[in-house]
Design a protein around this motif. Structure first.
Motif, PDB file in Angstrom:
ATOM      1  N   GLY A  56       0.810  -1.213   0.000  1.00 59.37           N
ATOM      2  CA  GLY A  56       0.000   0.000   0.000  1.00 59.37           C
ATOM      3  C   GLY A  56       0.845   1.265   0.000  1.00 59.37           C
ATOM      4  N   GLN A  57       0.165   2.407   0.030  1.00 62.10           N
ATOM      5  CA  GLN A  57       0.834   3.696   0.031  1.00 62.10           C
ATOM      6  C   GLN A  57       0.492   4.451   1.318  1.00 62.10           C
ATOM      7  N   GLY A  58       1.409   5.299   1.752  1.00 60.80           N
ATOM      8  CA  GLY A  58       1.182   6.077   2.962  1.00 60.80           C
ATOM      9  C   GLY A  58       1.820   5.433   4.175  1.00 60.80           C
ATOM     10  N   GLU A  59       2.135   6.259   5.189  1.00 62.59           N
ATOM     11  CA  GLU A  59       2.821   5.786   6.391  1.00 62.59           C
ATOM     12  C   GLU A  59       2.052   4.675   7.109  1.00 62.59           C
ATOM     13  N   GLY A  60       0.721   4.674   6.973  1.00 67.27           N
ATOM     14  CA  GLY A  60      -0.083   3.679   7.670  1.00 67.27           C
ATOM     15  C   GLY A  60       0.223   2.259   7.264  1.00 67.27           C
ATOM     16  N   ALA A 134       2.367   1.642  16.099  1.00 68.01           N
ATOM     17  CA  ALA A 134       1.414   2.547  16.767  1.00 68.01           C
ATOM     18  C   ALA A 134       1.690   4.004  16.432  1.00 68.01           C
ATOM     19  N   ASP A 135       1.945   4.287  15.153  1.00 66.35           N
ATOM     20  CA  ASP A 135       2.182   5.637  14.657  1.00 66.35           C
ATOM     21  C   ASP A 135       3.537   6.224  15.046  1.00 66.35           C
ATOM     22  N   VAL A 140      10.721  -0.155  14.862  1.00 61.99           N
ATOM     23  CA  VAL A 140      11.324  -1.476  14.716  1.00 61.99           C
ATOM     24  C   VAL A 140      12.115  -1.478  13.418  1.00 61.99           C
ATOM     25  N   GLY A 141      13.381  -1.897  13.486  1.00 68.09           N
ATOM     26  CA  GLY A 141      14.153  -1.844  12.253  1.00 68.09           C
ATOM     27  C   GLY A 141      15.461  -2.593  12.328  1.00 68.09           C
ATOM     28  N   LYS A 240       3.789  13.033  14.409  1.00 67.00           N
ATOM     29  CA  LYS A 240       2.950  12.212  15.274  1.00 67.00           C
ATOM     30  C   LYS A 240       1.678  12.947  15.680  1.00 67.00           C
ATOM     31  N   CYS A 241       1.775  14.274  15.802  1.00 70.07           N
ATOM     32  CA  CYS A 241       0.650  15.075  16.306  1.00 70.07           C
ATOM     33  C   CYS A 241      -0.354  15.463  15.239  1.00 70.07           C
ATOM     34  N   THR A 242       0.082  15.536  13.979  1.00 73.77           N
ATOM     35  CA  THR A 242      -0.825  16.019  12.940  1.00 73.77           C
ATOM     36  C   THR A 242      -0.528  15.352  11.607  1.00 73.77           C
TER      37      THR A 242
END
Length: 337
Positions: A56-60, A134-135, A140-141, A240-242
């Motif tokens: 997929g695309q995006g940080e999520g 969790a955003d 982890v890496g 993380k905030c926005t």
């Protein structure tokens, strides 16, 4: 013109046309591509000549859940320890591909075709491969160098201006850390750098050279590599905030804030901090913090690079030179009150 940069005999960075370079640098044997749907659509001749896995695309989607799915698809394809993993895409794709390659069957060889400016100057270089939890970014890496990274400036033509700008924040970061001449070139080019292939390639190469030198000296972030976190202590907290800003925009704001904090600590003269702001604004960045600084500082407490409850903060001293300082959270917080 094709250029090559070597990192400690472990990884080779190529600047040139991706299709031509791939035929020369891919090892003999089976290759499996990891990419996203957008790259598959734009460059089918690169992707579909191999077995491929679409993420997929995006940080999520840069998550352990995605990694688990990719492992399962590799197993279904019969991928073994001789299989070469090729990540084609931006920083999210290369992070996932690098993490998967470093851990699948205890590690297989891999390489990247980096298709975004952010990926070319930062995310794909240096062997740090991580996913979010969790955003929290890259919680982890692994450290494992790609066999090669291919950077094709022509691929940047498909990117929207905002994506190019996101990568340019990392170019500015490299210039502030270790290349005053690159900073001056960016000041001369201003926003026209986005429209001129020659200028774009030269500033990209300048940023890549800075990161390659630092990674060669300190592959596992035990010393000088920490300088590459300039602007990121605050930038990651802002992200993380926005969701209103992307990574590059958050780092730009972070660099501005930390430059002025360096002035307040007596580490940097105000005129140099104003140059940082001036260049970032020239390049199209809005440096207004889009939320309350108290919210940002609350997230800084979770910075993964802290040690013994001390934050390791990169402060600019002048254009082309930075310094790492260890501060307690309360000391850091006082800089923004």
């Amino acid at each position: 013109m094709e250029r090559t940069i070597q990192i400690n005999q472990a990884s080779t960075l190529y600047v040139g046309r991706a299709a031509e370079l791939l035929d020369r640098v891919l090892p003999v044997g089976r290759t499996v591509v990891i990419t996203d749907a957008n790259i598959d659509r734009l460059y089918p001749s690169l992707v579909r000549r191999f077995d491929h896995i679409i993420v997929g695309q995006g940080e999520g989607c840069k998550s352990l859940q995605t990694v688990d799915r990719v492992y399962r698809e590799l197993m279904a394809l019969g991928a073994d320890r001789s299989t070469f993993i090729l990540g084609i895409g931006g920083g999210i794709v290369t992070d996932i591909a690098g993490f998967v390659a470093a851990t699948y069957m205890r590690g297989v060889e891999f390489g990247f075709v980096s298709t975004t400016l952010l990926g070319q100057v930062d995310a794909s270089i240096g062997g740090k491969n991580g996913v979010n939890v969790a955003d929290y970014k890259n919680m982890v890496g692994t450290f494992r160098q790609p066999r090669f990274v291919i950077m094709d400036v022509e691929m940047l033509r498909t990117l929207p201006k905002r994506e190019l700008r996101a990568g340019m924040a990392e170019v500015v970061k490299s210039a502030i850390i270790a290349d005053a001449a690159l900073f001056e070139r960016l000041e001369r080019c201003g926003e026209s750098v986005y429209n001129t292939t020659e200028d774009m390639q030269e500033v990209m190469l300048g940023a890549v050279a800075v990161k390659a030198r630092i990674v060669a000296e300190d592959e596992r972030e035990g010393g000088v590599r920490r300088l590459l976190n300039l602007g990121h202590t605050l930038g990651h907290a802002i992200e993380k905030c926005t969701h209103d800003v992307n990574h590059g925009e958050a780092v730009a704001i972070g660099m501005s804030l930390i430059a002025h904090a360096a002035v307040r600590r007596g580490m940097m003269v105000e005129s140099e901090a104003m140059r940082v702001d001036g260049l970032l604004r020239q390049l199209g960045f809005n440096l207004e913090l889009p939320l309350d600084i108290c919210d940002v500082l609350r997230e800084v407490k979770y910075d993964k690079k802290k040690r013994d409850n001390l934050l390791r903060v990169v402060f600019p001293v002048k254009i082309g030179e930075c310094r790492v300082a260890e501060l307690s959270f309360s000391e850091f917080e006082q800089l923004f009150k």
